[in-house]
Design an enzyme around this catalytic site. Structure first.
Site, short mmCIF file in Angstrom:
data_model
loop_
_atom_site.label_atom_id
_atom_site.label_comp_id
_atom_site.label_asym_id
_atom_site.label_seq_id
_atom_site.Cartn_x
_atom_site.Cartn_y
_atom_site.Cartn_z
N SER A 211 -11.01 -14.85 36.84
CA SER A 211 -9.85 -15.61 37.28
C SER A 211 -9.61 -15.39 38.77
O SER A 211 -10.27 -14.58 39.41
CB SER A 211 -8.61 -15.19 36.50
OG SER A 211 -8.18 -13.89 36.90
N SER B 258 -0.99 -14.17 39.63
CA SER B 258 -1.49 -12.97 38.97
C SER B 258 -0.46 -12.48 37.96
O SER B 258 0.70 -12.24 38.30
CB SER B 258 -1.78 -11.87 40.00
OG SER B 258 -2.11 -10.66 39.35
N SER C 141 -6.92 -14.10 40.22
CA SER C 141 -5.81 -13.19 40.49
C SER C 141 -6.08 -12.23 41.64
O SER C 141 -5.15 -11.67 42.21
CB SER C 141 -5.46 -12.40 39.24
OG SER C 141 -6.48 -11.48 38.90
N LYS D 41 -7.34 -5.24 38.89
CA LYS D 41 -6.21 -5.43 39.79
C LYS D 41 -6.28 -4.33 40.85
O LYS D 41 -7.15 -3.46 40.83
CB LYS D 41 -4.87 -5.33 39.05
CG LYS D 41 -4.71 -6.27 37.86
CD LYS D 41 -4.54 -7.72 38.26
CE LYS D 41 -4.34 -8.60 37.02
NZ LYS D 41 -4.31 -10.04 37.38
#
Length: 327
Positions: free
Chosen positions: A126, A291, A128, A183
């Site tokens: 993705s 995100s 994010s 992350k």
């Protein structure tokens, strides 16, 4: 054994097929462990039982042929037809079910050890983490940076480096531990993290940022130019995207109810403030308005850590990304 091996391969194909079709979530670490254990069993059986038995049978064939020739020679028959060598080679030949099990053990063992204790590949699914990581990036994760962990159960047995603010970390998603997320670490145990009016505060101090112009973000819909900034967390600088007109009202929305230590967080119309509990971390995506991270589902416990991401080793849609190191 050939029937048993066929059944095991059929079960493997069914498992992988269901995983690919989305019928269930696969656990590659567990699958690799099971494959290593099963092929080890076959390898040991081949080394200490099947191979010696084949060699003994081949030697018995040669010995019987020699005795037959001696008997015939004693009777005055010097010329004897027949060559047992092809039959001997056929006896010594490894059957398919051992070739496809015991023969694969060394390869599977090397992959298992490399993936469990050294490096693991990971695909960015993705946007994010844009602009640091792009959709389609294939990255490497350092599995031993934060310590040596037992595979499958992920229990740390030998500590190494501490988690630092600014690290790009892969971890097991707290809502679904069978899924890996990536992350950036914004808060370590004891920190008070505030994300208010699209600004990040750590222990009351505003994280320093400086504008870098626009970045074309094509990871979502619509594809737009977003303001890009250089942010500093600890001693690490990295780029982030923030869209001023995309102000989001955060709320705890973990799918299975309140997240652990949710009482440590305060949600307001301006943003969220959380006190990071011991043994946990607060994670943010670099694409701040695209995100779903700790602002929504809470903290990442230490036992969920997979490793520290550090290198893009392939992106089939953008070969210039190959070899990119990142903070």
């Amino acid at each position: 054994m050939s029937v048993l091996t066929g059944v095991l391969y059929a079960a493997l194909v069914a498992y992988l097929g269901g995983w690919y079709a989305g019928r269930w979530n696969g656990n590659f670490a567990l699958l690799l462990f099971v494959l290593t254990a099963v092929t080890l069993f076959y390898w040991l059986a081949e080394r200490f039982h099947f191979a010696p038995a084949r060699r003994a049978a081949a030697q018995a064939l040669v010995d019987n042929d020699a005795k037959r020739r001696e008997t015939l020679a004693a009777q005055g028959i010097a010329r004897v037809d027949g060559d047992v060598e092809p039959a001997r080679q056929q006896i010594l030949q490894q059957p398919w079910w051992l070739d496809w099990t015991a023969g694969l053990f060394p390869v599977i063992l090397v992959v298992f050890l490399l993936r469990s204790f050294l490096f693991e590949p990971f695909k960015i699914p993705s946007g994010s983490m844009v602009p640091t990581l792009l959709v389609g990036d294939l990255i490497l994760v350092n599995k031993f940076h934060y310590g040596i962990r037992l595979p499958v159960i992920n229990k740390k047995i030998i500590p190494n480096n501490d988690v630092k603010r600014g690290d790009v970390m892969v971890f097991r998603y707290p809502e679904d531990p069978s899924t890996d997320f990536i992350k950036r670490v914004a808060g370590i145990p004891g920190d008070e993290i505030s994300y208010v009016n699209q600004k990040l505060y750590i222990n009351g101090q505003l994280a320093t940022t400086q504008p870098l112009g626009k970045f074309y973000d094509d990871s979502g819909s619509p594809r737009v130019y977003r303001p890009r900034f250089l942010e500093k967390l600890g001693d690490k600088e990295h780029e982030i995207l923030v869209q001023p007109d995309a102000q989001t009202f955060f709320r705890a929305d973990r799918a299975d109810g309140p997240f652990p230590f949710q009482e440590n967080c305060r949600y307001t119309v301006e943003g969220v403030t959380c006190k990071v509990p011991a043994g946990h971390y607060f994670m943010l995506g670099d694409n701040r308005d695209n995100s779903r991270d700790s602002r929504y589902w809470g903290f990442v416990p230490d036992e969920n850590i997979v490793g520290k991401a550090f290198l893009v080793w392939m992106n089939f849609g953008n070969l210039k990304r190959i070899g990119t190191f990142f903070n």
